[in-house]
Design a protein around this motif. Sequence first.
Motif, mmCIF file in Angstrom:
data_model
loop_
_atom_site.group_PDB
_atom_site.id
_atom_site.type_symbol
_atom_site.label_atom_id
_atom_site.label_comp_id
_atom_site.label_asym_id
_atom_site.label_seq_id
_atom_site.Cartn_x
_atom_site.Cartn_y
_atom_site.Cartn_z
ATOM 1 N N TYR A 1 51.404 -42.825 -9.482
ATOM 2 C CA TYR A 1 51.534 -41.433 -9.024
ATOM 3 C C TYR A 1 50.414 -41.053 -8.063
ATOM 4 C CZ TYR A 1 51.899 -36.335 -9.442
ATOM 5 O OH TYR A 1 52.017 -34.995 -9.188
ATOM 6 N N LYS B 1 54.711 -36.516 -4.274
ATOM 7 C CA LYS B 1 54.465 -36.061 -5.647
ATOM 8 C C LYS B 1 55.408 -34.922 -5.997
ATOM 9 C CE LYS B 1 49.583 -37.286 -5.957
ATOM 10 N NZ LYS B 1 48.214 -36.787 -6.105
ATOM 11 N N ARG C 1 58.799 -36.441 -6.571
ATOM 12 C CA ARG C 1 58.831 -37.123 -7.870
ATOM 13 C C ARG C 1 58.936 -36.115 -9.007
ATOM 14 N NH1 ARG C 1 54.920 -41.928 -9.764
ATOM 15 N NH2 ARG C 1 56.227 -43.080 -8.318
ATOM 16 N N THR C 2 58.269 -34.996 -8.866
ATOM 17 C CA THR C 2 58.362 -33.954 -9.889
ATOM 18 C C THR C 2 59.806 -33.484 -10.039
ATOM 19 O OG1 THR C 2 56.106 -33.231 -9.439
ATOM 20 C CG2 THR C 2 57.536 -31.668 -10.572
ATOM 21 N N THR D 1 62.062 -36.107 -11.786
ATOM 22 C CA THR D 1 61.825 -36.353 -13.207
ATOM 23 C C THR D 1 62.399 -35.261 -14.106
ATOM 24 O OG1 THR D 1 59.643 -35.342 -13.067
ATOM 25 C CG2 THR D 1 59.742 -37.736 -12.848
#
Length: 105
Positions: A40, A48, A51-52, A55
């Motif tokens: 990360y 980032k 990716r948040t 998820t």
Amino acid sequence: MIFSLEFILPVLIVTVFVGVLLPILFRNKEKVDKGRALVYYKLSYRRKMIRTLTTIPLLIIIILAASYLADLDTVEILLFSSVFVVMTIIQFFYNYFKWKKLERE
């Protein structure tokens, strides 16, 4: 019992160690904005943020599984879920604003 000191202490030590060590190791390294990066801390703020968002389905699965396996009542599930949701929203906006700030510079 899974929440015994013998279980929590090693997990806590590893979590703190990784949470402190990895940001220091990747502080002045080139950030990845395209392609794949497992770590990360190698990612740019834009990645980032992405990716948040990606998820969120995993977050939903974790919340459902934890509430089922821990046999939580409604108040506990709501508290548990709200903590995860608030943390995810804060993380998303933090990365968004840092990305926009770096983009302006």
